[in-house]
Design an enzyme around this catalytic site. Structure first.
Site, PDB file in Angstrom:
ATOM      1  N   LYS A  65       0.794  -1.240   0.000  1.00  0.00           N
ATOM      2  CA  LYS A  65       0.000   0.000   0.000  1.00  0.00           C
ATOM      3  C   LYS A  65       0.826   1.289   0.000  1.00  0.00           C
ATOM      4  O   LYS A  65       0.386   2.293  -0.548  1.00  0.00           O
ATOM      5  CB  LYS A  65      -0.930   0.036   1.223  1.00  0.00           C
ATOM      6  CG  LYS A  65      -2.166  -0.821   1.095  1.00  0.00           C
ATOM      7  CD  LYS A  65      -3.077  -0.552   2.291  1.00  0.00           C
ATOM      8  CE  LYS A  65      -4.244  -1.501   2.298  1.00  0.00           C
ATOM      9  NZ  LYS A  65      -5.247  -1.133   3.305  1.00  0.00           N
ATOM     10  N   ASP A 101     -10.061   3.199   1.691  1.00  0.00           N
ATOM     11  CA  ASP A 101     -10.256   2.826   3.102  1.00  0.00           C
ATOM     12  C   ASP A 101     -10.857   4.005   3.861  1.00  0.00           C
ATOM     13  O   ASP A 101     -11.730   3.832   4.715  1.00  0.00           O
ATOM     14  CB  ASP A 101      -8.922   2.447   3.756  1.00  0.00           C
ATOM     15  CG  ASP A 101      -8.372   1.129   3.230  1.00  0.00           C
ATOM     16  OD1 ASP A 101      -9.173   0.264   2.828  1.00  0.00           O
ATOM     17  OD2 ASP A 101      -7.136   0.963   3.216  1.00  0.00           O
TER      18      ASP A 101
END
Ligand code: ATR
Length: 269
Positions: A65, A101
């Site tokens: 990520k 997210d």
């Protein structure tokens, strides 16, 4: 056919493929979602390969990520969080990177009718999930306090996020008193009966979201219900980060109910 996917290592237990495939089936789309597991030191080849092969979009998970930011044009929110979990390919230049997210967190509260604007929120944890949570809640109008085992990380994050402060886990007691939102962004409670916040500190004015989704009812959520707080389990965050990615990639509204059903079938089974 449009091909979407996930890159991470490991990805064996990912629930994203059935969740996205359920959306394609519901809308009759000619699309497929595949989990890819490139070697951890070959992210460069994986991203260039995906672009060359014409893959339309990728979700990104651990351990890629942060490193993936070198290969994408990160949108401003992802840039501030320092992590990308969704890539959109297809344009002329670099692929575009997003952090769904964060939006997944605010959409989870919205879906449950919780208005975040002007609320006091406490985030436990200052890792990847904690960073996404702190920026998301701050952007939604919350005053945010971050409590973390490693105090320096909480203070550092608190200084980066507008209207935020950071402190040790000991600050939970004073901070939770006036809070109406509590979000667990640590891994405490995952496959165990531990909780990051002792029950005495919980109260019935709180809405508690736990990022942990295995089990779905963590000890934190169970004890929160017992004191009369509202609870939102970790599957909602997982769902809405996927919903947001679907909408970025396809420019159409996601079939949220179908995706939720597919996801919960995976998690319950
Ligand atoms: P993620 O990307 O899922 O947030 P991470 O970056 O490894 O994962 O962060 C894990 C978070 O859980 C951190 O806030 C970590 O606290 P530290 O920064 O002090 O490491 C927190 N955490 C993990 N185990 C914990 C424990 N037993 N007690 C308290 N906090 C814990």
């Amino acid at each position: 056919m449009n091909v979407y996917g996930l890159i991470g290592n490991p990805v064996g237990h990912s629930v994203s493929p059935p969740m996205h495939e359920a959306a394609y089936a519901e809308l009759g789309m000619d699309a497929s979602y595949v989990a890819f597991e490139p070697p951890v030191d070959e992210l460069d080849a994986a991203i260039h390969g995906a672009k060359t092969l014409g893959i339309a979009g990728l979700n990104v998970t651990i351990p890629f990520k942060q490193d993936v930011m070198a290969y994408v044009e990160a949108d401003p929110l992802a840039e501030r969080i320092g992590a990308v979990n969704t890539i959109e390919f297809g344009g002329e230049g670099d692929p575009v990177g997003y952090n769904t997210d964060a939006v997944g967190i605010t959409r989870s509260f919205e879906h449950h009718g919780v208005d975040l604007d002007g609320k006091k929120a406490v985030v436990v944890g200052a890792g990847g999930a904690g960073r996404a949570a702190a920026f998301a809640l701050s952007d939604a109008g919350c005053e945010v306090h971050i409590a973390n085992r490693t105090v320096d990380k909480a203070i550092d994050l608190g200084s980066q996020v507008p209207h935020a402060s950071g402190g040790s886990l000991d600050t939970l007691e004073s901070q939770l008193d006036e809070a109406s939102i509590l979000l667990n962004a640590t891994s405490v409670g995952m496959e165990s009966d531990e909780t990051p916040v002792s029950k005495e500190l919980l109260h019935d004015e709180l809405t508690v979201l736990d990022a942990v989704y295995a089990p779905l009812e963590t000890r934190l959520l169970r004890e929160a219900s017992e004191v009369g707080a509202d609870t939102i389990d970790g599957a909602w965050m997982l769902l809405f980060q996927g919903v947001e990615a679907f909408e970025i990639w396809t420019d159409r509204d996601a079939p949220v109910d179908a995706m939720n059903r597919a996801l919960r079938e995976q998690l319950d089974g």
